[in-house]
Design an enzyme around this catalytic site. Structure first.
Site, mmCIF file in Angstrom:
data_model
loop_
_atom_site.group_PDB
_atom_site.id
_atom_site.type_symbol
_atom_site.label_atom_id
_atom_site.label_comp_id
_atom_site.label_asym_id
_atom_site.label_seq_id
_atom_site.Cartn_x
_atom_site.Cartn_y
_atom_site.Cartn_z
ATOM 1 C CB SER A 194 -35.254 -3.535 13.022
ATOM 2 O OG SER A 194 -35.358 -2.811 11.811
ATOM 3 C CE1 TYR A 207 -30.455 -5.848 11.087
ATOM 4 C CE2 TYR A 207 -32.463 -5.018 10.079
ATOM 5 C CZ TYR A 207 -31.453 -4.887 11.014
ATOM 6 O OH TYR A 207 -31.443 -3.810 11.869
HETATM 7 P P1 NAD Z 1 -23.617 0.490 14.370
HETATM 8 O O1 NAD Z 1 -22.825 -0.035 13.245
HETATM 9 O O2 NAD Z 1 -23.186 1.735 14.993
HETATM 10 O O3 NAD Z 1 -23.711 -0.591 15.536
HETATM 11 C C1 NAD Z 1 -23.754 -1.969 15.333
HETATM 12 C C2 NAD Z 1 -22.666 -2.557 16.209
HETATM 13 O O4 NAD Z 1 -22.790 -3.969 16.214
HETATM 14 C C3 NAD Z 1 -21.261 -2.269 15.706
HETATM 15 O O5 NAD Z 1 -20.773 -1.073 16.250
HETATM 16 C C4 NAD Z 1 -20.503 -3.473 16.198
HETATM 17 O O6 NAD Z 1 -19.730 -3.134 17.321
HETATM 18 C C5 NAD Z 1 -21.542 -4.458 16.613
HETATM 19 N N1 NAD Z 1 -21.306 -5.763 16.004
HETATM 20 C C6 NAD Z 1 -21.614 -6.167 14.750
HETATM 21 N N2 NAD Z 1 -21.166 -7.421 14.572
HETATM 22 C C7 NAD Z 1 -20.587 -7.809 15.740
HETATM 23 C C8 NAD Z 1 -19.943 -8.990 16.190
HETATM 24 N N3 NAD Z 1 -19.830 -10.061 15.387
HETATM 25 N N4 NAD Z 1 -19.439 -9.020 17.443
HETATM 26 C C9 NAD Z 1 -19.555 -7.942 18.247
HETATM 27 N N5 NAD Z 1 -20.149 -6.803 17.880
HETATM 28 C C10 NAD Z 1 -20.654 -6.748 16.645
HETATM 29 O O7 NAD Z 1 -25.114 0.562 13.868
HETATM 30 P P2 NAD Z 1 -26.504 0.825 14.616
HETATM 31 O O8 NAD Z 1 -27.427 1.182 13.544
HETATM 32 O O9 NAD Z 1 -26.335 1.712 15.782
HETATM 33 O O10 NAD Z 1 -26.902 -0.637 15.103
HETATM 34 C C11 NAD Z 1 -27.280 -0.944 16.427
HETATM 35 C C12 NAD Z 1 -28.505 -1.833 16.421
HETATM 36 O O11 NAD Z 1 -29.603 -1.102 15.896
HETATM 37 C C13 NAD Z 1 -28.385 -3.093 15.564
HETATM 38 O O12 NAD Z 1 -28.957 -4.183 16.257
HETATM 39 C C14 NAD Z 1 -29.229 -2.760 14.350
HETATM 40 O O13 NAD Z 1 -29.766 -3.917 13.753
HETATM 41 C C15 NAD Z 1 -30.299 -1.920 14.993
HETATM 42 N N6 NAD Z 1 -31.075 -1.086 14.071
HETATM 43 C C16 NAD Z 1 -30.482 -0.085 13.380
HETATM 44 C C17 NAD Z 1 -31.242 0.688 12.520
HETATM 45 C C18 NAD Z 1 -30.635 1.812 11.735
HETATM 46 O O14 NAD Z 1 -31.319 2.348 10.846
HETATM 47 N N7 NAD Z 1 -29.405 2.223 12.004
HETATM 48 C C19 NAD Z 1 -32.601 0.430 12.369
HETATM 49 C C20 NAD Z 1 -33.177 -0.597 13.085
HETATM 50 C C21 NAD Z 1 -32.398 -1.354 13.949
#
Ligand code: NAD
Ligand code: MG
Length: 302
Positions: A194, A207
């Site tokens: 991230s 986080y």
């Molecule tokens: P999202 O909510 O679509 O995806 C996150 C997924 O993590 C969920 O769909 C869920 O299935 C899974 N998850 C969470 N806890 C879990 C558990 N205990 N067991 C199994 N699965 C679990 O959101 P996203 O933003 O697409 O997130 C995906 C990745 O991107 C994450 O690692 C997040 O930290 C990272 N990220 C997101 C952003 C942003 O702005 N959206 C920025 C930087 C990094």
């Protein structure tokens, strides 16, 4: 999606132009794609596959929604069979992702499980490899954050830290460890870091720490697995419009979400897929390992 919901989303999309912002909204974790306004772009209409991952087998954790869904769709269109893991509450999102994988003519495997449990996390990898007939690409994408808190470090509760550290780090270690039995020369692991690893927000102190640790893990594991011809990389997203945001932040922060980036807007999940396809491609990224690709709307990742 109903006609009413589609019309409401269209209206919200107009509000959420590059200069605008997202409507105020909150969800209960883990959140659902179908409850997001506007509905995100996962590349459903625009990702064109060119056979770059033909015949490969991939596991994408958190592949039901957001970045994981965009990756699953792109991987399938590039010729890979895809297993996705997700939480049971996200079954409806997972079914939507499955349909897109199958529309691309590839096999989709659904593996609901809570990765905070070691046995379940290891079982997901074994089940994916068994049902796909092997494993070439592991995307450690599942993640959790919690930003609805006051009081800085003093306000951080142990149960919040547990959820963040177990999901983002323990699970990543268990899943990667288990995948070592299946990955071979030409395979690769892609971790999801991230912008928070580089430019941390005060209310995401736990986080952001996990994301910095993921970068360190990536470099270290790339060193270990290099002699086996297995590459390990990470993608560091900036602000991306996914269920994670309204499920973990205050609703009133949504209108400004992403506006502090040089490009002046949040990214869509589809805008991440290219980095993952590149890193997963044994031909295109054959000499790329131990690195982090930033997809941040212009914020520096160094
Ligand atoms: P999202 O909510 O679509 O995806 C996150 C997924 O993590 C969920 O769909 C869920 O299935 C899974 N998850 C969470 N806890 C879990 C558990 N205990 N067991 C199994 N699965 C679990 O959101 P996203 O933003 O697409 O997130 C995906 C990745 O991107 C994450 O690692 C997040 O930290 C990272 N990220 C997101 C952003 C942003 O702005 N959206 C920025 C930087 C990094
Ligand atoms: Mg989800």
């Amino acid at each position: 999606m109903s006609d009413d919901k589609f019309a409401a989303d269209k209206k919200a999309q107009e509000l959420a132009g590059p200069e605008g912002g997202f409507p105020e909204q909150e969800q209960t974790p883990p959140g659902l794609s179908t409850d997001l306004t506007p509905f995100p772009d996962h590349g459903e209409e625009n990702w064109v596959g060119r056979g770059r991952l033909e015949g490969l087998k991939a596991l994408v954790t958190g592949g039901d929604s957001g970045i994981g869904r965009a990756v699953a769709i792109a991987f399938a269109r590039e010729g890979a069979d895809v297993a996705i893991n997700y939480l049971q509450e996200e079954e409806s999102d997972a079914q939507d992702t499955k349909q897109w994988i199958e529309k691309a003519g590839r096999k989709a495997v659904l593996l609901p499980a809570d990765l905070r449990e070691e046995k379940a996390a290891r079982g997901v990898v074994d089940d994916a490899a068994e049902q796909l007939g092997g494993l070439d690409i592991l995307v450690n994408n599942a993640g959790f954050q919690w930003a609805r808190r006051d009081g800085g470090l003093q306000g951080l509760k142990t149960e919040e830290m547990d959820r963040v550290f177990k999901t983002n780090l323990y699970a990543l270690f268990w899943v990667s460890q288990q995948a070592l039995s299946y990955l071979k020369e030409g395979s690769s692991i892609i971790n999801v870091s991230s912008i928070q690893a580089y430019d941390p927000s005060e209310n995401l102190i736990d986080y952001a720490s996990t994301k910095a640790a993921i970068n360190n893990f990536t470099v270290n594991l790339a060193s270990e697995l290099g002699e086996k011809g297995i590459r390990v990389n990470a993608v560091a997203p900036g602000p991306i419009w996914t269920p994670l945001q309204p499920a973990t932040k205050a609703g009133e922060s949504m209108p400004a979400f992403g506006s502090d980036t040089p490009l002046g807007r949040a990214g869509q999940p589809s805008e991440l897929a290219g980095a993952f396809v590149f890193l997963a491609s044994p031909a295109e990224a054959s000499y790329v390992s131990g690195t982090v690709i930033g997809v941040t709307g212009g914020k520096p990742v160094f």
